[in-house]
Design a protein around this motif. Structure first.
Motif, PDB file in Angstrom:
ATOM      1  N   ASP A 363       0.811  -1.215   0.000  1.00  0.00           N
ATOM      2  CA  ASP A 363       0.000   0.000   0.000  1.00  0.00           C
ATOM      3  C   ASP A 363       0.844   1.264   0.000  1.00  0.00           C
ATOM      4  N   GLU A 412     -14.552  -3.940   4.508  1.00  0.00           N
ATOM      5  CA  GLU A 412     -13.919  -4.599   3.371  1.00  0.00           C
ATOM      6  C   GLU A 412     -12.973  -3.625   2.666  1.00  0.00           C
ATOM      7  N   ASN A 413     -11.805  -4.121   2.202  1.00  0.00           N
ATOM      8  CA  ASN A 413     -10.955  -3.325   1.327  1.00  0.00           C
ATOM      9  C   ASN A 413     -10.129  -4.257   0.434  1.00  0.00           C
ATOM     10  N   GLU A 414      -9.412  -3.671  -0.495  1.00  0.00           N
ATOM     11  CA  GLU A 414      -8.635  -4.444  -1.472  1.00  0.00           C
ATOM     12  C   GLU A 414      -7.623  -5.354  -0.785  1.00  0.00           C
ATOM     13  N   TYR A 415      -6.982  -4.847   0.277  1.00  0.00           N
ATOM     14  CA  TYR A 415      -5.908  -5.609   0.914  1.00  0.00           C
ATOM     15  C   TYR A 415      -6.449  -6.741   1.783  1.00  0.00           C
ATOM     16  N   HIS A 417      -9.030  -8.459   0.807  1.00  0.00           N
ATOM     17  CA  HIS A 417      -9.288  -9.464  -0.231  1.00  0.00           C
ATOM     18  C   HIS A 417      -7.996 -10.214  -0.551  1.00  0.00           C
ATOM     19  N   ARG A 418      -6.879  -9.506  -0.699  1.00  0.00           N
ATOM     20  CA  ARG A 418      -5.589 -10.154  -0.975  1.00  0.00           C
ATOM     21  C   ARG A 418      -5.148 -11.017   0.206  1.00  0.00           C
ATOM     22  N   HIS A 421      -6.959 -14.270   0.172  1.00  0.00           N
ATOM     23  CA  HIS A 421      -6.397 -15.164  -0.839  1.00  0.00           C
ATOM     24  C   HIS A 421      -5.124 -15.835  -0.312  1.00  0.00           C
TER      25      HIS A 421
END
Length: 786
Positions: A363, A412-415, A417-418, A421
């Motif tokens: 980030d 929720e945020n993009e990181y 989600h990563r 995963h």
């Protein structure tokens, strides 16, 4: 049964309640009390008799009576003492009951929700953010295996009480059950200082439990694991351990700010702590039978190679953390090569299956060009012509802090989600690859045990029915075989003693020869020492590093080619052949007894060997090479081989042997005297004198450690030999026990009445049926048979 309980008033007899509740956990006892309270308040009124009975029950269970008040007051929502309520919520965590029927987990969840309605909402976002469903699925398989192993153990215990099978089977069953119950996934998190390891751990755990500072802080290995209560256990290098107050944890897991800013290596070398074990009931990932090992920052640690060995012992997966702002420095690349080397099998030269690399602080990269460059550099290094990891599922680009913030805030945020995963990739590897292999091994062990118990019971039935009847000559033969087996035990012990004397004697002679030439060899290599540093301390440190690298490489090569290949292995192979011949002879003798008496002693003996760590196929025409020492000298050589070539300020072989004296060498160098060399002196002469000083001080400190090094190598040699010897002795003792058992049964048979014989036969028949049912269940376990 119900009428009998009413008539006898069993529920009112304290001694009976104590007897039947003795094996219950604190969580199970609290659940029972909670359900009693639920029944008492079902009509919104608590009878005095009910309240008194529950109070006596709570005291019998050693549960705080105040907890009952919480259950009662829940009706009126008048909770006051939130501290005690938190303890109750922790004890009623449904994970405590996952080995029981699902109804118990549901009951615990209902009680928790009534005690604290807020608990039904997302707890800081953790449950909604990171799913550990795969671990849950595997734990269900593990619990099924636990129930199967417990069932076999119970039946074996009852059979022993009926004098139907030998007592030694109980020891086997307890070992198998312990292996099943103690099975956990162990994950090590490794990286240099200031890479965000603590933040990553907090995100994995779903709680901020690891100390996070702007300076290096992790000074010792920390093991995070699930526990029914919060506690911290310190384990020291001298073997002692002590529980310390929970509030001291963050201080113990850190080094002083002064040390971190000034001299990390010296501070770390002085630590007397081996590791810290931190147990907590609310660590989300650890609830899934996962232990996490948090490493010290390894870029400045004086014993980096030895620390990685400690971290990787019994480890299923390693997460290596890199920094997106300075990805894959020389030190990080060397550390990754070291990890790959120690995690590989001796024959494997390919990428590591169990190594995950996580690039943190993504980030903080503002430009797309920088993000692309970091990803390209990672892919080229990790999956290039000489790959270190298995593929894309082992490489992840994250922001641990951004993911943790999202978890704690429930956003929720993009990181996040990563991060999900990444956690799913680790779960998939552990459960579908490592876990499936573990489950199959455990399944086979329980199945073998069930089969062994069935054979013993069938043999008992044959004895009772008179199908196995030993004549006097048959009894004499068995007694002779017991004597022969005892003789082989004595022979192996004498061979073991002679082998140790010979190997240690040859090692000491070779050690003297190596010492005679090592100083000249290092002197020759010192001509190649270089440094890019522009100050005296930096130059001296570089030379000290290279001195230790060269010395360790020389020691590694000698240990591998002389001590292992020329001294240990030839003798160990001879000893291995004697072990095989002894066990094979016992097996053939048992087969001859089986032919005469129609017994199944050889089959029992063969099945039991795997429980003692012996892997022999008696029907094979090839003699096995069963030298599989993993923690003694052979394992030591495998893990440290080439360590001296990797650099980074550590010595491979020396570190493994307990010698990490780089800070001691640096502290002993007369850096003040070197200053005078910089004034009016030839630069080349200055470098030569600095190399000479490092060389002299290095061998001075090395000489002070010679006795310790020699002793540690000798201990490793003895351990390698004893790992073979001890397993063989256990096997021989087992053969004697089953021979003794069949003699005992023959003698007892004449003294038993027909009624007793029939009862034993009936019990044995039912036991065989029960064991066959367990075997059928084992055959249907999904993971164990994939």
């Amino acid at each position: 049964i119900f009428q009998g309980i009413q008539k006898q008033k069993t529920y009112a007899r304290k001694e009976i309640i104590e007897k039947f509740s003795g094996q219950l956990t604190a969580s199970e006892k609290l659940l029972i009390v909670g359900l009693c309270c639920e029944l008492a308040v079902a009509d919104e009124e608590i009878a005095e008799k009910e309240e008194r009975y529950i109070e006596i029950l709570a005291k019998t269970f050693d549960i705080d009576v105040q907890y009952c008040a919480f259950f009662y007051n829940e009706v009126n929502h008048t909770l006051e003492n939130q501290g005690e309520c938190s303890e109750m919520l922790a004890l009623l965590d449904p994970h405590h009951f996952q080995h029981l029927d699902p109804a118990f987990m549901r009951a615990a969840e209902i009680l928790r929700n009534k005690l604290n309605p807020k608990e039904t909402r997302n707890n800081s976002g953790t449950d909604l953010s990171v799913s550990y469903a795969k671990f849950n699925e595997f734990n269900q398989i593990r619990e099924q295996l636990t129930q199967a192993a417990s069932g076999v153990l119970d039946l074996i215990q009852q059979s022993i009480e009926q004098e139907l099978i030998p007592e030694i089977l109980r020891d086997e069953a307890m070992q198998v059950l312990d292996r099943v119950q103690s099975q956990v996934f162990r994950i090590a998190v490794v990286g240099e200082f200031s890479q965000g390891k603590s933040t990553l751990l907090n995100a994995l755990l779903g709680s901020e439990v690891q100390p996070v500072r702007a300076i290096p802080c992790s000074g010792v290995v920390t093991v995070l694991k699930y526990g029914e209560r919060c506690r911290v256990i310190c384990r020291y290098k001298n073997g002692q351990e002590k529980e310390v107050p929970i509030e001291d944890y963050k201080e113990l897991a850190s080094i002083s700010q002064e040390a971190a800013l000034l001299n990390i290596s010296e501070e770390l070398s002085k630590s007397d702590l081996e590791e810290i074990v931190f147990e907590h009931p609310n660590l989300e990932l650890c609830r899934q039978q996962v232990e996490i090992v948090d490493s010290p920052g390894l870029n400045e640690h004086p014993d980096r190679t030895a620390i990685t060995h400690q971290l990787l012992k019994n480890t299923d997966a390693v997460i290596f953390l890199a920094n997106a702002l300075r990805p894959f420095t020389q030190g990080e690349m060397e550390l990754l090569y070291l990890l790959k080397q120690q995690m590989q099998d001796e024959e494997s030269q390919g990428p590591s299956e169990s190594l995950f690399v996580v690039v943190n602080f993504m980030d903080l990269l503002r430009r797309d060009e920088d993000i692309k460059h970091v990803k390209q550099r990672a892919n080229n290094f990790l999956m290039g012509s000489q790959p270190i990891i298995m593929g894309e599922q082992r490489l992840h680009f994250i922001s641990a802090q951004a993911a943790l913030d999202a978890i704690l805030e429930g956003k929720e945020n993009e990181y996040l989600h990563r991060f999900r995963h990444f956690t799913q990739s680790v779960q998939s590897f552990l459960v579908e690859e490592r876990g499936a292999l573990v489950a199959r091994k455990l399944n086979n062990a329980v199945s073998r045990l069930a089969k062994e118990a069935q054979i013993a019971l069938k043999q008992s039935i044959k004895i009772i029915d008179g199908e196995i009847s030993l004549s006097e000559s048959g009894k004499i033969q068995i007694i002779e075989q017991m004597g022969a087996a005892s003789g082989r035990e004595v022979k192996l012990r004498l061979l073991r003693d002679d082998l140790i004397d010979t190997v240690i004697g040859n090692f000491i002679e070779a050690w003297k020869v190596w010492l005679d030439g090592v100083e000249d060899r290092i002197a020759d290599k010192s001509f190649n020492w270089t440094s890019d540093a522009d100050n005296k301390e930096g130059i001296l440190k570089d030379f000290a590093n290279q001195f230790l690298q060269d010395l360790s490489q020389d020691l590694d090569i000698w240990l591998e080619k002389t001590v292992k290949d020329q001294i240990l292995m030839p003798k160990l192979k001879e000893f291995d052949k004697e072990i095989f011949d002894s066990l094979n002879s016992i097996y053939e003798n048992l087969k001859s007894i089986d032919l005469i008496s129609r017994s199944s002693l050889s089959q029992q003996f063969s099945l039991s060997l795997s429980h003692f760590g012996v892997d022999i196929q008696f029907n094979s025409s090839l003699q096995p090479d069963s030298i599989k020492d993993g923690d003694g000298f052979l394992g030591l050589l495998k893990r440290m081989g080439g360590g001296g070539l990797l650099g980074g300020g550590v010595a491979g072989g020396l570190a493994f042997l307990g010698i990490g004296f780089l800070p001691i060498i640096l502290a002993s160098l007369a850096t003040g005297a070197v200053v005078s060399f910089f004034f009016g002196s030839d630069p080349g002469e200055i470098i030569v004198r600095m190399k000479q000083e490092v060389y002299d001080k290095g061998f001075e400190k090395f000489g002070e450690s010679l006795e310790q090094i020699e002793e540690n190598i000798a201990k490793g040699l003895i351990k390698a030999i004893d790992s073979q010897y001890e397993n063989a002795i256990k096997s021989i003792q087992y053969s004697i026990s089953i021979l003794d058992e069949i003699l005992k049964k023959q003698d007892d048979l004449y003294q038993e009445t027909v009624d007793i014989k029939n009862k034993k036969k009936s019990f044995a028949s039912q036991g065989i049926l029960h064991l066959s049912v367990i075997e059928e269940r084992l055959n249907n376990f999904p993971i164990a048979n994939e």
